[in-house]
Design a protein around this motif. Structure first.
Motif, short mmCIF file in Angstrom:
data_model
loop_
_atom_site.label_atom_id
_atom_site.label_comp_id
_atom_site.label_asym_id
_atom_site.label_seq_id
_atom_site.Cartn_x
_atom_site.Cartn_y
_atom_site.Cartn_z
N ARG A 170 9.68 2.66 -3.11
CA ARG A 170 9.39 2.63 -4.53
C ARG A 170 7.92 2.25 -4.73
O ARG A 170 7.32 1.58 -3.89
N PRO A 171 7.33 2.67 -5.85
CA PRO A 171 5.92 2.37 -6.09
C PRO A 171 5.63 0.88 -6.11
O PRO A 171 6.47 0.07 -6.50
N VAL A 172 4.42 0.55 -5.70
CA VAL A 172 3.94 -0.83 -5.74
C VAL A 172 3.38 -1.09 -7.13
O VAL A 172 2.42 -0.44 -7.56
N ILE A 173 3.98 -2.01 -7.86
CA ILE A 173 3.55 -2.33 -9.22
C ILE A 173 2.83 -3.68 -9.20
O ILE A 173 3.39 -4.69 -8.77
N ASP A 174 1.59 -3.66 -9.65
CA ASP A 174 0.81 -4.90 -9.73
C ASP A 174 1.31 -5.78 -10.86
O ASP A 174 1.56 -6.98 -10.69
N SER A 175 1.47 -5.19 -12.06
CA SER A 175 1.85 -5.96 -13.23
C SER A 175 2.38 -5.01 -14.30
O SER A 175 2.01 -3.84 -14.35
N ALA A 176 3.27 -5.53 -15.14
CA ALA A 176 3.82 -4.76 -16.26
C ALA A 176 3.50 -5.49 -17.56
O ALA A 176 3.64 -6.72 -17.65
N HIS A 177 3.07 -4.75 -18.57
CA HIS A 177 2.64 -5.31 -19.84
C HIS A 177 3.37 -4.60 -20.98
O HIS A 177 3.60 -3.39 -20.91
N GLY A 178 3.73 -5.33 -22.02
CA GLY A 178 4.24 -4.70 -23.22
C GLY A 178 3.15 -3.90 -23.91
O GLY A 178 1.95 -4.11 -23.65
N PHE A 179 3.55 -2.98 -24.79
CA PHE A 179 2.54 -2.14 -25.43
C PHE A 179 1.54 -2.96 -26.25
O PHE A 179 0.37 -2.62 -26.33
N SER B 131 -10.67 -5.27 -13.80
CA SER B 131 -11.09 -6.44 -13.01
C SER B 131 -11.27 -6.14 -11.53
O SER B 131 -11.96 -6.86 -10.82
N GLY B 132 -10.61 -5.08 -11.05
CA GLY B 132 -10.66 -4.76 -9.63
C GLY B 132 -9.75 -5.63 -8.78
O GLY B 132 -9.73 -5.50 -7.56
N GLU B 133 -8.97 -6.50 -9.42
CA GLU B 133 -8.10 -7.41 -8.67
C GLU B 133 -6.69 -6.88 -8.49
O GLU B 133 -5.90 -7.45 -7.73
N ALA B 134 -6.35 -5.80 -9.18
CA ALA B 134 -4.98 -5.27 -9.12
C ALA B 134 -4.68 -4.73 -7.73
O ALA B 134 -5.54 -4.16 -7.05
N PHE B 135 -3.43 -4.91 -7.32
CA PHE B 135 -2.93 -4.32 -6.07
C PHE B 135 -1.73 -3.46 -6.45
O PHE B 135 -0.65 -3.96 -6.73
N GLY B 136 -1.93 -2.15 -6.48
CA GLY B 136 -0.88 -1.26 -6.96
C GLY B 136 -1.13 -0.89 -8.41
O GLY B 136 -2.24 -1.01 -8.94
#
Length: 317
Positions: free
Chosen positions: A283-292, A304-309
């Motif tokens: 399954r895909p690597v998700i860094d973070s999920a945000h509401g709309f 930021s360049g800090e996300a992984f996925g």
């Protein structure tokens, strides 16, 4: 309807060009287009480039951003949206959602019916939304362009970004020996958790590899060349550090290397990717999920360049 859109062009401050607010409902250009109710979308660096004005002109504004979406079609089917739209006016022969046609970061998006791929039951909308750009690009780079074969090895430059992280995960799931670079020690640790051998940029590998996944450009291309085995394929789909690296042509012809460009993928390749993920359980690597309502924070996370996925937006909240 709610939408996240480019309201200005800001080359030096792309986040200042982003607006989250109301936009008109989608317009269907022809009878073979449909409106999809978006349940989840995912961000790409393409969105930041659009805010900078790369591939997007001021006279096209306001332009709803976003290539990636999963949702519900007019018949009630759960679908993944393939973001590549046939476009004879573009020199590539196609354009992406948010380039000529309004994008997917909205409550609803208009697309040709032929661009809808059935979402497998085992995927959440958030997972499915990660696939049409970054994961499809990585899949095409490894398979169609890179022609990775049994027993071959892969180097992925700049792991952490969406395409590179997808390439690491896919390569490992295919059973390949995967090496991946990152300047960040924390990201190298994450790479190791995915099953790859993590190395710092420029470090000599234990072996020369058969396929190189290159999305960084100037900062890593010399290392990509030096890490390539005879007959290797160096597949390029980005240049985040710059587009004009020096290339030692002697190494290209002595080792009979192939330097191949790659962008996105076809709807058939998207279906093949979904089939592979379903059978492998990956399954895909998700860094973070945000509401709309947190879309601006999602863009800031990507920038930021800090996300992984992948950075995902949940349209249900």
């Amino acid at each position: 309807m709610r939408a996240a859109y480019a309201s200005a062009i800001k080359p030096d401050d792309p986040l200042a060009a982003l607006t989250v607010g109301e936009r008109p409902e989608p317009v269907l250009p022809t009878d073979d287009w449909v409106s999809v109710e978006v349940r989840a979308s995912a961000l790409n660096h393409h969105d930041l480039w659009s805010l900078r004005g790369v591939g997007l002109r001021a006279e096209q504004l306001p332009m709803i951003l976003g290539c990636d979406a999963a949702g519900i079609d007019p018949d009630g089917n759960e679908v993944v949206v393939h973001a590549v739209i046939d476009d004879p006016t573009d020199q590539r022969g196609y354009s992406l959602l948010s380039e000529r046609h309004q994008g997917a970061l909205a409550d609803r998006v208009a697309v040709p019916r032929g661009n809808l791929v059935v979402k497998p039951a085992g995927f959440s909308f958030a997972e499915a939304a990660c696939l049409p750009t970054a994961w499809l690009t990585a899949w095409r780079m490894l398979t169609t362009r890179g022609r990775v074969a049994d027993g071959e090895s892969v180097l992925v430059q700049g792991a952490g970004g969406g395409v590179a992280t997808a390439a690491v995960a896919l390569g490992v799931a295919m059973g390949k020996r995967v090496y991946a670079t990152s300047r960040s020690a924390a990201k190298r640790e994450r790479v190791s958790e995915l099953g790859a051998t993590a190395v710092a940029p420029g470090v000599r590998l234990p072996e020369r590899v058969d396929v190189v996944i290159e999305t960084v450009g100037e900062a890593t291309f010399d290392h990509s060349m030096k890490s390539a085995a005879p007959g290797a394929r160096i597949v390029v789909a980005g240049c985040t550090s710059g587009p004009t690296p020096p290339v030692d042509l002697r190494r290209v012809f002595w080792l009979q290397l192939e330097i191949l460009g790659s962008t996105m993928g076809s709807a058939n390749e998207l279906q093949s990717l979904l089939a592979f993920l379903t059978s492998s359980g990956l399954r895909p690597v998700i860094d973070s999920a945000h509401g709309f309502t947190e879309a601006e924070q999602a863009f800031a996370r990507l920038a930021s360049g800090e996300a992984f996925g992948k950075v995902v937006i949940d349209h249900t909240r």
